[in-house]
Write a protein that holds these residues in place. Structure first.
Motif, PDB file in Angstrom:
ATOM      1  N   ALA A 114       0.809  -1.223   0.000  1.00 19.41           N
ATOM      2  CA  ALA A 114       0.000   0.000   0.000  1.00 19.41           C
ATOM      3  C   ALA A 114       0.843   1.273   0.000  1.00 19.41           C
ATOM      4  O   ALA A 114       0.302   2.373  -0.181  1.00 19.41           O
ATOM      5  CB  ALA A 114      -0.971  -0.006   1.169  1.00 19.41           C
ATOM      6  N   GLY A 115       2.160   1.150   0.211  1.00 17.19           N
ATOM      7  CA  GLY A 115       3.039   2.317   0.119  1.00 17.19           C
ATOM      8  C   GLY A 115       2.590   3.454   1.020  1.00 17.19           C
ATOM      9  O   GLY A 115       2.314   3.257   2.208  1.00 17.19           O
ATOM     10  N   ARG A 116       2.466   4.628   0.427  1.00 15.39           N
ATOM     11  CA  ARG A 116       2.130   5.804   1.245  1.00 15.39           C
ATOM     12  C   ARG A 116       0.663   5.834   1.655  1.00 15.39           C
ATOM     13  O   ARG A 116       0.257   6.691   2.440  1.00 15.39           O
ATOM     14  CB  ARG A 116       2.523   7.085   0.501  1.00 15.39           C
ATOM     15  N   ARG A 117      -0.142   4.921   1.104  1.00 13.70           N
ATOM     16  CA  ARG A 117      -1.547   4.860   1.498  1.00 13.70           C
ATOM     17  C   ARG A 117      -1.791   3.794   2.567  1.00 13.70           C
ATOM     18  O   ARG A 117      -2.944   3.433   2.850  1.00 13.70           O
ATOM     19  CB  ARG A 117      -2.438   4.599   0.280  1.00 13.70           C
ATOM     20  N   ALA A 118      -0.694   3.284   3.171  1.00 16.26           N
ATOM     21  CA  ALA A 118      -0.827   2.244   4.195  1.00 16.26           C
ATOM     22  C   ALA A 118      -1.198   2.872   5.540  1.00 16.26           C
ATOM     23  O   ALA A 118      -1.258   4.089   5.682  1.00 16.26           O
ATOM     24  CB  ALA A 118       0.493   1.490   4.321  1.00 16.26           C
ATOM     25  N   ALA A 119      -1.430   1.985   6.517  1.00 14.96           N
ATOM     26  CA  ALA A 119      -1.671   2.397   7.912  1.00 14.96           C
ATOM     27  C   ALA A 119      -2.937   3.239   8.065  1.00 14.96           C
ATOM     28  O   ALA A 119      -2.904   4.334   8.630  1.00 14.96           O
ATOM     29  CB  ALA A 119      -0.449   3.120   8.476  1.00 14.96           C
ATOM     30  N   VAL A 120      -4.019   2.699   7.546  1.00 16.43           N
ATOM     31  CA  VAL A 120      -5.306   3.394   7.681  1.00 16.43           C
ATOM     32  C   VAL A 120      -6.332   2.472   8.354  1.00 16.43           C
ATOM     33  O   VAL A 120      -6.091   1.281   8.527  1.00 16.43           O
ATOM     34  CB  VAL A 120      -5.853   3.880   6.315  1.00 16.43           C
ATOM     35  N   HIS A 193      -0.634  -5.607  -7.597  1.00 12.78           N
ATOM     36  CA  HIS A 193      -1.517  -4.446  -7.436  1.00 12.78           C
ATOM     37  C   HIS A 193      -0.730  -3.189  -7.819  1.00 12.78           C
ATOM     38  O   HIS A 193       0.010  -2.633  -7.013  1.00 12.78           O
ATOM     39  CB  HIS A 193      -2.029  -4.360  -6.002  1.00 12.78           C
ATOM     40  N   GLY A 194      -0.931  -2.781  -9.074  1.00 13.46           N
ATOM     41  CA  GLY A 194      -0.201  -1.610  -9.563  1.00 13.46           C
ATOM     42  C   GLY A 194      -1.103  -0.387  -9.676  1.00 13.46           C
ATOM     43  O   GLY A 194      -0.771   0.548 -10.399  1.00 13.46           O
ATOM     44  N   ALA A 195      -2.227  -0.410  -8.964  1.00 11.97           N
ATOM     45  CA  ALA A 195      -3.216   0.674  -9.107  1.00 11.97           C
ATOM     46  C   ALA A 195      -3.458   1.369  -7.777  1.00 11.97           C
ATOM     47  O   ALA A 195      -2.736   1.156  -6.796  1.00 11.97           O
ATOM     48  CB  ALA A 195      -4.519   0.085  -9.649  1.00 11.97           C
ATOM     49  N   VAL A 247      -3.639  -2.022 -13.359  1.00  6.63           N
ATOM     50  CA  VAL A 247      -3.226  -0.622 -13.539  1.00  6.63           C
ATOM     51  C   VAL A 247      -4.374   0.309 -13.160  1.00  6.63           C
ATOM     52  O   VAL A 247      -5.539  -0.060 -13.235  1.00  6.63           O
ATOM     53  CB  VAL A 247      -2.841  -0.302 -15.018  1.00  6.63           C
ATOM     54  N   SER A 248      -3.998   1.522 -12.782  1.00  3.50           N
ATOM     55  CA  SER A 248      -4.955   2.621 -12.797  1.00  3.50           C
ATOM     56  C   SER A 248      -4.783   3.260 -14.169  1.00  3.50           C
ATOM     57  O   SER A 248      -3.737   3.862 -14.446  1.00  3.50           O
ATOM     58  CB  SER A 248      -4.666   3.636 -11.689  1.00  3.50           C
ATOM     59  N   ALA A 249      -5.796   3.121 -15.015  1.00  2.00           N
ATOM     60  CA  ALA A 249      -5.668   3.600 -16.397  1.00  2.00           C
ATOM     61  C   ALA A 249      -5.529   5.116 -16.445  1.00  2.00           C
ATOM     62  O   ALA A 249      -4.969   5.660 -17.401  1.00  2.00           O
ATOM     63  CB  ALA A 249      -6.875   3.157 -17.219  1.00  2.00           C
ATOM     64  N   VAL A 250      -6.052   5.782 -15.435  1.00  2.00           N
ATOM     65  CA  VAL A 250      -5.800   7.223 -15.248  1.00  2.00           C
ATOM     66  C   VAL A 250      -5.570   7.438 -13.760  1.00  2.00           C
ATOM     67  O   VAL A 250      -6.117   6.711 -12.933  1.00  2.00           O
ATOM     68  CB  VAL A 250      -6.992   8.097 -15.729  1.00  2.00           C
ATOM     69  N   ASP A 251      -4.757   8.438 -13.445  1.00  2.00           N
ATOM     70  CA  ASP A 251      -4.418   8.674 -12.043  1.00  2.00           C
ATOM     71  C   ASP A 251      -5.603   9.125 -11.207  1.00  2.00           C
ATOM     72  O   ASP A 251      -5.686   8.836 -10.013  1.00  2.00           O
ATOM     73  CB  ASP A 251      -3.333   9.764 -11.938  1.00  2.00           C
ATOM     74  N   GLY A 252      -6.479   9.906 -11.851  1.00  2.00           N
ATOM     75  CA  GLY A 252      -7.625  10.406 -11.107  1.00  2.00           C
ATOM     76  C   GLY A 252      -7.291  11.620 -10.261  1.00  2.00           C
ATOM     77  O   GLY A 252      -7.803  11.770  -9.151  1.00  2.00           O
ATOM     78  N   GLY A 283      -7.643   5.415 -10.904  1.00  2.00           N
ATOM     79  CA  GLY A 283      -7.667   6.356  -9.790  1.00  2.00           C
ATOM     80  C   GLY A 283      -6.849   5.981  -8.574  1.00  2.00           C
ATOM     81  O   GLY A 283      -6.089   5.015  -8.556  1.00  2.00           O
ATOM     82  N   GLY A 284      -6.982   6.802  -7.559  1.00  2.00           N
ATOM     83  CA  GLY A 284      -6.433   6.502  -6.242  1.00  2.00           C
ATOM     84  C   GLY A 284      -5.108   7.165  -5.910  1.00  2.00           C
ATOM     85  O   GLY A 284      -4.602   6.978  -4.808  1.00  2.00           O
TER      86      GLY A 284
END
Ligand SMILES: Cc1cc2nc3c(=O)[nH]c(=O)nc-3n(C[C@H](O)[C@H](O)[C@H](O)COP(=O)(O)O)c2cc1C
Length: 404
Positions: A114-120, A193-195, A247-252, A283-284
């Motif tokens: 989860a990288g920087r979106r971890a620990a939630v 999980h590359g998205a 993939v996230s096809a667009v960053d969002g 997204g995400g």
């Protein structure tokens, strides 16, 4: 399991056509999208996971992808994510893979960091970053990592530790080790999980990656970490395991993010590096609601992205996002949008979706259900038909009493 696609009406036939990739055959094109259940302690498989995933295999899904499974403890989204960072986690995973396989589904798993979106917190606590309140309950936040020290969102989001080159090398090993474990547990479809703004995505996007070394800068350098991970994982898996990349096809994000064109370029390189399936999501990248532009949640909401990725990469493509109807699913395949349809929430609502799809579009009398169910449901259907002919309904006796 006997597939007999010819018995399916033409308008739903594409859904039931088998698909072989690297010698593994998906008996049909509908799979279950990975969905975190937050039901794990120390990354271990629980009884819940077996019951939850078993329903989809019994429901006839061609592929079941186990939820985002962390390659290291820091890569968990929440404290209760699944993991494959140590051998102790293997036994439960073996049970899942064999449960899926023995009930007719190709066993798949999504490996994740989860990288920087971890620990939630879990979604039912709004997915907010863990803080002192959680720590007081024994669920403290842990330091998160990323390509650069840029937090995922405003208030409460941690500043990630920027990985050093040595730490990047160690991280690539962790992906490969987790992949090796997944394969040895019996999974035949392994997805990275590359998205959704997680570690791999965060290296790819200029929003989260502002490094100035070999892993950041122009698109080629931002691709470097994900491509090194893919190569290491492909090597760990050998030639027989299907490798998918979500993939996230667009960053969002409103500004400065990756668009479909950039993601197509990456996907081409990913395929050259050993990926077989591009799984299309979106997204995400940012947890900042003020700059987050989500793709509108209409039916088949990733289909146009999937079609472009399929056309431009020549890879097998999977597509997810509000696919709910068998004819919709079949047309997406027939008209070249995707090769595999993945269903998420629809399967939570109706784990027997595939069986019901077949029953409404084929001359199928429970032949594809587990015989323990089919042998009971076939005769029941005939009884129901006879009752319908006789005019009796479930409410007949009550109507009589009430004088209707
Ligand atoms: C409860 C839940 C958990 C999810 N967990 C994951 C996950 O672990 N990995 C992932 O890539 N996507 C995850 N997603 C996204 C789904 O895989 C899917 O892409 C999304 O729900 C859209 O598909 P749907 O409209 O069929 O539900 C999750 C979605 C839900 C509803």
């Amino acid at each position: 399991m006997n597939n007999d696609v010819d018995s399916v009406e033409p308008r739903a036939r594409a859904l039931f056509a088998p698909l072989t990739i690297r010698g593994t055959t998906l008996p049909l094109r509908a799979g279950v999208s990975p969905m975190c259940m937050y039901g794990s302690v120390d990354g271990m498989v629980s009884d819940f996971h077996l019951a939850h995933l078993g329903r989809f295999a019994l429901g006839g899904a061609g592929l079941v992808i186990v939820e985002a499974t962390a390659i290291e403890p820091r890569g968990r989204i929440s404290h209760h994510d699944l993991g494959l960072w140590k051998d102790e986690q293997l036994e439960g995973m073996r049970r899942i893979a064999s449960l899926l396989e023995s009930n007719g589904s190709v066993p798949g798993i999504q490996l994740s960091h989860a990288g920087r979106r971890a620990a939630v917190r879990e979604p039912w606590f709004a997915g907010a970053p863990l803080d002192d309140t959680d720590a007081a309950m024994g669920l403290p936040p842990w330091p998160v990592i990323g390509p650069s020290s840029i937090p995922a969102g405003p208030e409460g989001w941690q500043i990630p530790h920027e990985l050093t080159a040595d730490e990047i090398a160690a991280s690539i090993e962790q992906w490969a080790d987790a992949a090796r474990r997944a394969r040895s547990a019996g999974f035949r479809f392994i997805e990275l999980h590359g998205a959704h703004g997680y570690l791999l995505h965060s290296f790819l996007s200029p929003i989260s990656n502002q490094r100035t070394d070999a892993y950041g800068g122009d698109a080629e350098r931002r691709m470097r970490y994900p491509l090194e991970v893919i190569r290491a994982v492909r090597e760990a898996l050998g030639d027989e395991t299907i490798l998918s990349y979500r993939v996230s096809a667009v960053d969002g994000a409103t500004e400065g993010g990756m668009g479909l064109h950039d993601v197509v370029e990456f996907a081409r390189c990913a395929v050259a590096a050993g990926v077989d399936v591009i799984d299309t999501s979106s997204g995400g990248i940012s947890a900042d609601r003020s700059t987050d532009t989500r793709v509108r949640r209409g039916f088949s909401f990733h289909a146009d992205f999937a079609r472009e990725l399929k056309k431009q990469t020549g890879a097998v493509v999977a597509c997810v996002g509000f696919i709910v109807d068998p004819e919709q699913a079949s047309l997406l395949i027939e008209e070249g949008y995707t090769d595999i349809v993945l269903l998420g929430r629809e399967m939570l609502d109706n784990p027997n979706w595939v069986h019901h799809a077949r029953r409404s579009h084929a001359t199928d009398e429970f032949d594809h259900w587990h015989q323990r169910y089919g042998s009971a449901l076939g005769p029941r259907l005939h009884s129901l038909e006879k009752l319908a002919e006789s005019g009796e309904t479930p409410l007949s006796r009550f109507n009589q009493y009430s004088g209707i």
